[in-house]
Design a protein around this motif. Sequence first.
Motif, PDB file in Angstrom:
ATOM      1  N   UNK C 170       7.766   6.926  -4.857  1.00 49.57           N
ATOM      2  CA  UNK C 170       8.682   7.010  -3.714  1.00 49.57           C
ATOM      3  C   UNK C 170       9.280   8.406  -3.575  1.00 49.57           C
ATOM      4  N   UNK C 190       0.535   1.810  -0.388  1.00 45.98           N
ATOM      5  CA  UNK C 190       1.015   1.927   0.988  1.00 45.98           C
ATOM      6  C   UNK C 190       2.151   0.960   1.283  1.00 45.98           C
ATOM      7  N   UNK C 191       2.081  -0.224   0.675  1.00 43.52           N
ATOM      8  CA  UNK C 191       3.134  -1.200   0.898  1.00 43.52           C
ATOM      9  C   UNK C 191       4.418  -0.876   0.156  1.00 43.52           C
ATOM     10  N   UNK C 192       4.335  -0.010  -0.858  1.00 44.92           N
ATOM     11  CA  UNK C 192       5.513   0.309  -1.679  1.00 44.92           C
ATOM     12  C   UNK C 192       6.296   1.510  -1.172  1.00 44.92           C
ATOM     13  N   UNK C 193       5.654   2.366  -0.372  1.00 50.97           N
ATOM     14  CA  UNK C 193       6.308   3.610   0.039  1.00 50.97           C
ATOM     15  C   UNK C 193       6.373   3.706   1.561  1.00 50.97           C
ATOM     16  N   UNK C 194       7.160   4.656   2.048  1.00 51.93           N
ATOM     17  CA  UNK C 194       7.269   4.849   3.495  1.00 51.93           C
ATOM     18  C   UNK C 194       6.562   6.107   3.973  1.00 51.93           C
ATOM     19  N   UNK C 196       3.189   8.899   4.422  1.00 52.32           N
ATOM     20  CA  UNK C 196       1.756   8.761   4.683  1.00 52.32           C
ATOM     21  C   UNK C 196       0.954   8.714   3.389  1.00 52.32           C
ATOM     22  N   UNK C 226       0.354   2.640   6.870  1.00 48.71           N
ATOM     23  CA  UNK C 226       0.520   4.072   6.648  1.00 48.71           C
ATOM     24  C   UNK C 226      -0.653   4.722   5.915  1.00 48.71           C
TER      25      UNK C 226
END
Lengths: 248, 248, 248, 248, 248, 248, 248, 248
Positions: C170, C190-194, C196, C226
């Motif tokens: 993150x 991708x599901x854990x961070x915001x 790209x 993302x």
Amino acid sequence: MDQDQLRALFEQVRSGETAVDAAMTRMRHMPFEDLGFAKIDHHRALRHGMPEVIFAKGKAPEQVVAIAERLLENFQNVLITRAGRECADVVLERLPCGEYFPLSGVIRFWRDRTVRGKGKIAVVCAGTSDMFVAEEAQLTAEVMGNQVDTINDIGVAGIHRLMHNRERLTEARVIVVCAGMEGALPSAIGGMVSCPVIAVPTSVGYGASFHGLAALLGMLNSCASNVTVVNIDNGFGAGYVASLINRL
Amino acid sequence: MDQDQLRALFEQVRSGETAVDAAMTRMRHMPFEDLGFAKIDHHRALRHGMPEVIFAKGKAPEQVVAIAERLLENFQNVLITRAGRECADVVLERLPCGEYFPLSGVIRFWRDRTVRGKGKIAVVCAGTSDMFVAEEAQLTAEVMGNQVDTINDIGVAGIHRLMHNRERLTEARVIVVCAGMEGALPSAIGGMVSCPVIAVPTSVGYGASFHGLAALLGMLNSCASNVTVVNIDNGFGAGYVASLINRL
Amino acid sequence: MDQDQLRALFEQVRSGETAVDAAMTRMRHMPFEDLGFAKIDHHRALRHGMPEVIFAKGKAPEQVVAIAERLLENFQNVLITRAGRECADVVLERLPCGEYFPLSGVIRFWRDRTVRGKGKIAVVCAGTSDMFVAEEAQLTAEVMGNQVDTINDIGVAGIHRLMHNRERLTEARVIVVCAGMEGALPSAIGGMVSCPVIAVPTSVGYGASFHGLAALLGMLNSCASNVTVVNIDNGFGAGYVASLINRL
Amino acid sequence: MDQDQLRALFEQVRSGETAVDAAMTRMRHMPFEDLGFAKIDHHRALRHGMPEVIFAKGKAPEQVVAIAERLLENFQNVLITRAGRECADVVLERLPCGEYFPLSGVIRFWRDRTVRGKGKIAVVCAGTSDMFVAEEAQLTAEVMGNQVDTINDIGVAGIHRLMHNRERLTEARVIVVCAGMEGALPSAIGGMVSCPVIAVPTSVGYGASFHGLAALLGMLNSCASNVTVVNIDNGFGAGYVASLINRL
Amino acid sequence: MDQDQLRALFEQVRSGETAVDAAMTRMRHMPFEDLGFAKIDHHRALRHGMPEVIFAKGKAPEQVVAIAERLLENFQNVLITRAGRECADVVLERLPCGEYFPLSGVIRFWRDRTVRGKGKIAVVCAGTSDMFVAEEAQLTAEVMGNQVDTINDIGVAGIHRLMHNRERLTEARVIVVCAGMEGALPSAIGGMVSCPVIAVPTSVGYGASFHGLAALLGMLNSCASNVTVVNIDNGFGAGYVASLINRL
Amino acid sequence: MDQDQLRALFEQVRSGETAVDAAMTRMRHMPFEDLGFAKIDHHRALRHGMPEVIFAKGKAPEQVVAIAERLLENFQNVLITRAGRECADVVLERLPCGEYFPLSGVIRFWRDRTVRGKGKIAVVCAGTSDMFVAEEAQLTAEVMGNQVDTINDIGVAGIHRLMHNRERLTEARVIVVCAGMEGALPSAIGGMVSCPVIAVPTSVGYGASFHGLAALLGMLNSCASNVTVVNIDNGFGAGYVASLINRL
Amino acid sequence: MDQDQLRALFEQVRSGETAVDAAMTRMRHMPFEDLGFAKIDHHRALRHGMPEVIFAKGKAPEQVVAIAERLLENFQNVLITRAGRECADVVLERLPCGEYFPLSGVIRFWRDRTVRGKGKIAVVCAGTSDMFVAEEAQLTAEVMGNQVDTINDIGVAGIHRLMHNRERLTEARVIVVCAGMEGALPSAIGGMVSCPVIAVPTSVGYGASFHGLAALLGMLNSCASNVTVVNIDNGFGAGYVASLINRL
Amino acid sequence: MDQDQLRALFEQVRSGETAVDAAMTRMRHMPFEDLGFAKIDHHRALRHGMPEVIFAKGKAPEQVVAIAERLLENFQNVLITRAGRECADVVLERLPCGEYFPLSGVIRFWRDRTVRGKGKIAVVCAGTSDMFVAEEAQLTAEVMGNQVDTINDIGVAGIHRLMHNRERLTEARVIVVCAGMEGALPSAIGGMVSCPVIAVPTSVGYGASFHGLAALLGMLNSCASNVTVVNIDNGFGAGYVASLINRL
């Protein structure tokens, strides 16, 4: 083995000439019967200890009814898969003891509800769009005498959801995982549990999903060692094998 | 979870602050350790109750030795798959307690030979050319504590051979079937038995076999309901899942 | 635009006939020069603000040296990718200021080490076998002026490892994820961070991985929004785009 | 060769200028005639000694009628394949001597029922869903003067059914086997008999059957040496070649 | 059927208890024998009336020799296919009665040269590069007792060459056509003759030939009705089926 | 994390027991809620700082409405993609604050129109037939707070058109390029600009475009280093990632 | 047409019985001659007005020499393609009048250097790695009597380079464009010129280029109407057709 | 280049400030105009010297009408391809000077009928089912000022038909050959003539034709050197290139 031979065998059993065990053995791999357009094998149930199934797609409703009626004379539980609404209407009018599940297209005749499975089977799907396959697996596992725990919509992109369901997953004796698109969920679940995981790729997706090919390849290449795979959208097959395993 | 946390946990257990069960639970999904180029997860064995495996292909012999040494400090049984002759020479010189099987390329460290499987696992191959995959499945199943019955060279084009082995097949609790070319054997065996069948397509064949694709597709489309499939040439995976099922 | 025109342009700038801005604009999309077998575009660096790269595979070592020498006259930083050991020996003998990385086959000339990226780029790989691709991404991102955080061997089948690295992930401004086999890791990250996520399928695997096709399809069908994808084994491309994003 | 030349040739034959054998030879590879949108080759029947066939799919019913009328002036037996219900209605209204088979979509004009085949052709299908292809093969073989023995629904997962039909299979001079899904039946039958087996993959199946590709690949990789293959769903071609062989 | 049963059967025949016909029938589908790594089926020759064949690729020369020695004790004629030079050297040193054909990689033991075929088999290849496949077909057909007419290098782009060979082609009772690249020759020949044509796609070509896939697809879609297809490069299979047909 | 835990957490924050930062951290990866057939994750918006999206294809209009209503209670902006006319009619009757775009099938609820992107996003399409995908990208980028510059119909075969738009392209901070057929536009644009280019292959084309596969492969093999790729027709994904980049 | 017929024909011409035009017509589609393993058609040159070509790959150097010697007795110009170094050494030792081009593997015998083409043929390649294909096209076009303008390394990602070469491109009467990876160059050039463009996909690339498939599909889907395509790496074919067009 | 610049240019030409040649050169690669949803390039006709074409598939009839109206203001000849019946009705009601060809779906506006081609273009199709593609090629070639000779239904399986048309084929200056199924006709014709052959694979066929893929691959692998290929069913492209060649 024709009808005459079968009668002869039973007479031998009656007279004590042949022991019951021996008769069972002889029958195990042999008999079937002519229905005109399809041979129905009454002994498959005996052989597998399982209910009968009819794959409705590509068959006329009348064909389905004819096969179903015949089977229901000999078996308690019968499953019809991939049945459209029109087929279901025809079948249930003639055989009202069945129940139709429009999402998966299953018609289920569930008269013997004995529990045979030793533990619980978890049926998981990655997204709501995969539920039509998961339902087929669930209905199959239930009609084969298993307690089923259904967990919907826990995709790999939401790992906290997976974590949240960890307890329920580890309690299962065998897990069926249905996923389309990238088909990654079986790997993630396979890494969390020690039991066999049966992966069902679904045709959900678009573009480069190529009607389930992407998910299929993903699952075959799973880095989790406890994963095996069945055909795209084959919820029935997954539920069937899960039931076999849960009976052991 | 780093080393400090691990020590703290054990101290809590010692002092009675944390119960053993609770400690087990905490450890179940957490810890691993840094080895530089690869993280080794000692708890995978605990989680799956299984030995460790190293996929040697694409790794330098020195890498394989380093990982193997580390694992052998913590585990009784270790399997190295897809190891070429040179890799095996390096490994066995440093770790002479292992045994090398050149056909399948497996190096096996089998120190704990407890039998854990409840029944017998049959490992079948369609032709002598498929034996390199079948051997990987057999060695895996054995090291995981199973009695294995190996049946070679009973292809679908010689149905009388299949019939001849019917007894041995029906005695198995789970069957691994390795076949290349058209990959039809799992269907034929699946129809003869009531237990789960794990199908392994092999890359044996030429031309339109497309390195195992024909066998893979054939197995995924099996008309026998008790068949699931693993990746092409994945004898290890098949032996692994068969072991999981046989422990139930 | 040939040499005469270029000289004319500079004379116009000197005399004040043409403003510097106007001259820059004219040069932006135009000039290049003939080297015999390959046209080198000195303005690509100006246009992209990036170092130059030579794809060595399929070129003779002498060709590589000739292009590299020419580029090093004009550019501080040059990257040679997919260079085998023999190629590297020839290049480094003639251009000893470079450094060779045998795992990824990169030769790097890194003379201007200005940091240009605004944040940190994380380069993650699923297994140790994927490290040859991750290293190419890492070396590219570094030579383009970025701080790189490398995280190895956190596959999707070991979710607790993913969780363990959540903080580091993150903290990144953009993440490169390299994975072979089922290629599921980008979805999970991708599901854990915001931020790209740039997914790089690798050719790691066997059988139905079809040399990276399975991973490629998996990543293209990612359920995380993302994620974008580059070519199989294209660590350079991923590191390049990550650098562009990190400069914004 | 135009009409004038044809007349001249017959006059030469009449006058004795040209022997009949010579005239036959000249005609063997030459003549056809213009029908506007399609050239009809009346000599194909002479050349192959076979009836004519019209592939109706993609043709307007009027086109089909026009070609059929023309052919029926010159030939006793004509086969129209892949005709939908609407096409059949138009054709049979104009040409009521034909018979329509809706399962396979064949319209058959069978006026010369001479038996030409030396032995019996067996036409086998693996499941009831494959019958639409088997029927096309059967109707073709019959109209070409063969006795046909049709055996339905004997899939490879029910080996005892195969065994049950062994006698009928070994009595055939050539066997056509239609199967979808994994397409394993030709291998199993091929191993049981010594005669040529013509395998017809069908598009029956779903998911990874890829519209018959799985069955096609399976059959091409058959481990039985007496198997050759035709296109997916090409019952006509199989029946045609089987007839050629049975005339030998 | 084990050795004891076989002895018992022969004793029954000797004593007159069982008629020869009945004994033949019982033996037809049953016996085989254990050789350790491969089961040799001596009855396949009886069943098919054909010599035995060993597929050498992927087998060690010693394995090939062991199987060949065993077979030669029971059979007059044995064929070894896909044997490299080293394999051939080992085999012929131990079994000098064989002959090696390096183009096709066939080793032939041809001791019984009885002619069994009723007519002539033509083996045609489109280009000189396809001759390695045509030779395999030719050697197979010869060892099975057929007169073979070999016609090389008559591709579809030189129609006059085809015309030139029309006589020889129409004299054949069955034709094997080997072609790579676009694989069009079987269609052209199929249209010229009335006998069955067995098409063998070869892996000859480059680029979009995809190792024979283009030729394979072309042959499966042949517009000539008398064409069936075998696997890519499968000269043996084509020669085998052609022999079966020519015996009718 | 269930409702009770959530309440407890907020109480802890209120009482000062837990700091706001700590509470934010705990919530970041955890909560979701049960809606029956689908789990809605309210925190995804918080995590990604983005509106919610519903993929309508394969869902009943009622399902879509139910999910949309729930989301609109918690989020200002919601996007429904791949909605047909009938679905849109049902949704907009119940939720009239939305707007339907029939070309792309998007229903947009855009209540918070704050601009969040730092620069301009260019959305380019190669032909008018690709506009349905470009519109999905544009609507997504707008609802996520970006200024979008749309450029239509500038294919690679009309290079002067590209040149004509050079200014507008170089002004963008990130560019989305949608192209079907040969998919060459991203390479051409990628070579003209220094910013990241997100390529979207579209299913536009026929024959050997294979529903977008040709464009997809072309884009993955782009010789421009600043190009990454998303799934075929995935305008949403491209607009989403472009927005993430434009917020940096 | 055998030797006797040929002699008869020439005698008829000599005697005036047959006019030269008539003799030419009769010869146009007929004769060839037997060389043992390959039929050489001396009239192909007459028919096409072109030199002869030998495809060396898969032929033994001795075979190549034998065919080449024979051809050189009858033809001025001969081209050998895909010849490795060893093959070239053998050929040039025996036939020293040839010249070997190791990049493309062409051996050229160019004794008649008459210019036959009406204009200039441009041969363009996208990158230096594509030059091996472009050289084959160039050598073919030259030996067929054309002036060739070679333009290297002008990929679609550097549009200004394309613009720079616009003059040279518009001066050509037909253009051959060789490109690997995404294969976009023919579209870009096709849009700039009004003459026919022959596109040659090359196998240059990696990963999802699939050995030239990506470039091939891209070119087949070109949005420029003046583009036709030949096989992957088929520089010879492109040079050949370009020469045919340039002679018109 | 906007309208103002265009006006200025013409004024410069009028005043003599700019020579006509120079103005032509400037216009050659530049101008176009905005029509809202699509940019129409009036100069493409000038550049290519060809009429304009609209690809109707996937466009609304109104869109087609709007583009067509605009084009007809500037061009004599316009072609609309892939137009269904409904689209044609709308177009012809508004633009009654067009003519609709329902087989190919072409609407043709042919006001300038000047002959521009130097010789004759032959358009050949293998079967009546391929005529929809051949007609598109024919209409295109005609509207571009060529004399077209259409030859239908001469497949490769009827070689005598080919021979029968040899004269007509050798008279053509360039030949377009449309064929589905195995796509072998271009090879056969290519071997008979010396002119360029443009091969059009059609989607005609079933099963393993895979919608034209088999024909496409066959044509790309043609053993005739004078064959180039366009996309599946792309009759327009073939007619277009044939016209370009025939103008030389």
